[in-house]
Design a protein around this motif. Structure first.
Motif, PDB file in Angstrom:
ATOM      1  N   TYR A 162       0.798  -1.226   0.000  1.00 14.19           N
ATOM      2  CA  TYR A 162       0.000   0.000   0.000  1.00 14.19           C
ATOM      3  C   TYR A 162       0.832   1.278   0.000  1.00 14.19           C
ATOM      4  O   TYR A 162       0.543   2.220  -0.751  1.00 14.19           O
ATOM      5  CB  TYR A 162      -0.993  -0.035   1.168  1.00 14.19           C
ATOM      6  N   TYR A 163       1.880   1.368   0.831  1.00  8.60           N
ATOM      7  CA  TYR A 163       2.711   2.563   0.845  1.00  8.60           C
ATOM      8  C   TYR A 163       3.413   2.753  -0.496  1.00  8.60           C
ATOM      9  O   TYR A 163       3.484   3.878  -1.019  1.00  8.60           O
ATOM     10  CB  TYR A 163       3.730   2.462   1.982  1.00  8.60           C
ATOM     11  N   VAL A 164       3.939   1.652  -1.048  1.00  4.80           N
ATOM     12  CA  VAL A 164       4.636   1.745  -2.337  1.00  4.80           C
ATOM     13  C   VAL A 164       3.699   2.277  -3.416  1.00  4.80           C
ATOM     14  O   VAL A 164       4.039   3.203  -4.158  1.00  4.80           O
ATOM     15  CB  VAL A 164       5.188   0.372  -2.766  1.00  4.80           C
ATOM     16  N   GLU A 165       2.522   1.685  -3.500  1.00  6.19           N
ATOM     17  CA  GLU A 165       1.589   2.063  -4.564  1.00  6.19           C
ATOM     18  C   GLU A 165       1.124   3.511  -4.423  1.00  6.19           C
ATOM     19  O   GLU A 165       0.931   4.206  -5.422  1.00  6.19           O
ATOM     20  CB  GLU A 165       0.398   1.117  -4.558  1.00  6.19           C
ATOM     21  N   GLU A 166       0.971   3.961  -3.183  1.00  9.30           N
ATOM     22  CA  GLU A 166       0.490   5.319  -2.952  1.00  9.30           C
ATOM     23  C   GLU A 166       1.564   6.367  -3.240  1.00  9.30           C
ATOM     24  O   GLU A 166       1.282   7.409  -3.855  1.00  9.30           O
ATOM     25  CB  GLU A 166       0.016   5.465  -1.505  1.00  9.30           C
ATOM     26  N   LYS A 167       2.800   6.101  -2.840  1.00 11.77           N
ATOM     27  CA  LYS A 167       3.838   7.131  -2.896  1.00 11.77           C
ATOM     28  C   LYS A 167       4.763   7.007  -4.098  1.00 11.77           C
ATOM     29  O   LYS A 167       5.283   8.019  -4.596  1.00 11.77           O
ATOM     30  CB  LYS A 167       4.659   7.108  -1.603  1.00 11.77           C
ATOM     31  N   TYR A 168       5.015   5.769  -4.565  1.00  5.29           N
ATOM     32  CA  TYR A 168       6.012   5.570  -5.620  1.00  5.29           C
ATOM     33  C   TYR A 168       5.460   4.683  -6.746  1.00  5.29           C
ATOM     34  O   TYR A 168       5.834   3.515  -6.880  1.00  5.29           O
ATOM     35  CB  TYR A 168       7.273   4.920  -5.043  1.00  5.29           C
ATOM     36  N   PRO A 169       4.571   5.208  -7.570  1.00  4.04           N
ATOM     37  CA  PRO A 169       3.973   4.386  -8.629  1.00  4.04           C
ATOM     38  C   PRO A 169       5.001   3.828  -9.611  1.00  4.04           C
ATOM     39  O   PRO A 169       4.819   2.710 -10.124  1.00  4.04           O
ATOM     40  CB  PRO A 169       2.999   5.345  -9.320  1.00  4.04           C
ATOM     41  N   GLU A 170       6.089   4.560  -9.875  1.00  6.18           N
ATOM     42  CA  GLU A 170       7.104   4.055 -10.798  1.00  6.18           C
ATOM     43  C   GLU A 170       7.861   2.872 -10.188  1.00  6.18           C
ATOM     44  O   GLU A 170       8.221   1.929 -10.891  1.00  6.18           O
ATOM     45  CB  GLU A 170       8.082   5.172 -11.184  1.00  6.18           C
ATOM     46  N   LEU A 171       8.120   2.934  -8.896  1.00 10.66           N
ATOM     47  CA  LEU A 171       8.754   1.803  -8.217  1.00 10.66           C
ATOM     48  C   LEU A 171       7.798   0.620  -8.167  1.00 10.66           C
ATOM     49  O   LEU A 171       8.204  -0.533  -8.372  1.00 10.66           O
ATOM     50  CB  LEU A 171       9.169   2.206  -6.802  1.00 10.66           C
ATOM     51  N   ALA A 172       6.525   0.894  -7.907  1.00 10.43           N
ATOM     52  CA  ALA A 172       5.528  -0.175  -7.833  1.00 10.43           C
ATOM     53  C   ALA A 172       5.473  -0.984  -9.132  1.00 10.43           C
ATOM     54  O   ALA A 172       5.231  -2.191  -9.110  1.00 10.43           O
ATOM     55  CB  ALA A 172       4.153   0.410  -7.523  1.00 10.43           C
ATOM     56  N   LYS A 173       5.727  -0.331 -10.250  1.00 10.82           N
ATOM     57  CA  LYS A 173       5.692  -1.023 -11.546  1.00 10.82           C
ATOM     58  C   LYS A 173       6.811  -2.051 -11.665  1.00 10.82           C
ATOM     59  O   LYS A 173       6.743  -2.931 -12.531  1.00 10.82           O
ATOM     60  CB  LYS A 173       5.810  -0.010 -12.683  1.00 10.82           C
ATOM     61  N   LYS A 174       7.841  -1.924 -10.830  1.00 12.78           N
ATOM     62  CA  LYS A 174       8.987  -2.828 -10.905  1.00 12.78           C
ATOM     63  C   LYS A 174       9.024  -3.818  -9.747  1.00 12.78           C
ATOM     64  O   LYS A 174      10.054  -4.452  -9.508  1.00 12.78           O
ATOM     65  CB  LYS A 174      10.285  -2.009 -10.909  1.00 12.78           C
ATOM     66  N   MET A 175       7.897  -3.980  -9.046  1.00 14.70           N
ATOM     67  CA  MET A 175       7.905  -4.793  -7.841  1.00 14.70           C
ATOM     68  C   MET A 175       7.085  -6.069  -7.942  1.00 14.70           C
ATOM     69  O   MET A 175       6.141  -6.158  -8.723  1.00 14.70           O
ATOM     70  CB  MET A 175       7.389  -3.966  -6.654  1.00 14.70           C
TER      71      MET A 175
END
Length: 324
Positions: A162-175
């Motif tokens: 949840y924190y990743v998706e909310e704050k860092y959408p570009e990082l979330a795409k690589k997770m």
């Protein structure tokens, strides 16, 4: 020749150590392990095997950024139980007027956020599926509020994803996110509940879990590394359940009894009865909620979309046929 860098946060733990061993076997990777104490015996053993062991403070995001810089792959695991059991942390919790369960939640939550903040600083160096995080289902959300204080689940899920998706959408795409099943070694934490010896010499497992509910089980030291290695080769954005076997606790005890040639049974007990078997009451409360949650909606939160080992094998088979 080593051309890629994997950074493992929590390298001396069960999961991190297993991941390190698997990636050491791949000559295309350099392995950097981040740990609180590089002088520990576990850290020194990893260093002797070829891991670049570095000191990292999960409470200080600025110290983590240079350690993750340039990583092509990151594996991270956070540890709720370390601040939960530590005497000075319990004293701090009392000073703050919160119980040790909530305090450990706050610590793990912030450490997870710090790892994510540091990883986001090197997002451009990460591979397409360049950040694999160990996590669990969100008990509060998955139970529709029935379990609001299953802290060691939600402290992970509140960050991953949840924190990743909310704050860092570009990082979330690589997770990718890996939920781990019950460790087969966890009987050491609650021996009387796992394998309580009865007056007649038989053994009884006593959990507040339905006797027939399927439960994921993971040999953490043996299997985590292989699972994470396989996940790292999959497309990003997926959620997985790492388990070597899925069976009910009653079936678990049936097999254990056959292997050990002991009379062994499973008995569903109340949470209060489970707590009474523990030396540490607060551990009993936290673990008791976990076992009850495992009945409904289930340890995995009732998420039937989670990918499992057989799903990875199918994809790998298709990829091998295509490349062959």
């Amino acid at each position: 020749m080593s051309t890629k860098l994997i950074c493992i946060v929590g390298v001396t733990g069960n999961q991190g150590g297993s991941v390190a061993q698997r990636f050491l076997a791949d000559p295309t990777y350099r392995v950097r392990g981040i740990t609180r104490d590089p002088s520990s015996a576990a850290a020194q053993k990893l260093a002797s095997q070829g891991v670049e062991v570095v000191a990292g403070n999960l409470d200080d995001v600025a110290s983590l950024i240079p350690l993750l810089r340039g990583a092509n792959l990151i594996f991270s695991v956070t540890n709720y139980w370390e601040p939960f059991f530590r005497p000075d942390a319990r004293a701090k919790a009392q000073e703050l007027g919160v119980d040790c369960r909530r305090y450990a939640y706050d610590v793990e939550l912030q450490q997870g956020k710090n790892i994510v903040d540091a990883a986001a600083a090197t997002v451009d160096s990460l591979a397409d599926n360049g950040f694999v995080a160990s996590t669990l289902s969100h008990a509060g959300k998955c139970s529709k509020g029935a379990f609001k204080e299953l802290y060691h689940f939600d402290s992970k899920a509140d960050v991953f994803p949840y924190y990743v998706e909310e704050k860092y959408p570009e990082l979330a795409k690589k997770m990718s996110y890996v939920q781990t099943g019950y460790f087969t070694s966890s009987y050491k934490l609650a021996p009387e509940a796992y394998l309580g010896k009865q007056p007649d010499g038989s053994f009884q497992m006593s959990f507040p879990t339905s006797a027939t509910k399927p439960i994921p089980h993971l040999a953490v030291n043996e299997d985590t590394g292989n699972f994470v290695y396989a996940v790292s080769q999959m497309p990003p954005g997926k959620h997985y359940l790492a388990a070597g076997a899925i069976c009910s606790w009653s079936e678990f005890m049936r097999v254990w009894g056959e292997v050990t040639k002991q009379v062994a049974v499973f008995k569903q007990v109340s949470i209060d009865d489970f707590i009474a078997l523990q030396q540490d009451r607060w551990f009993g409360v936290e673990a008791g909620d976990m076992f009850a949650y495992s009945s409904e909606p289930g340890y995995d939160g009732g998420d039937e979309s989670l990918l499992k080992a057989e799903d990875i094998r199918k994809v790998m088979h298709v990829m091998d046929e295509r490349d062959g």
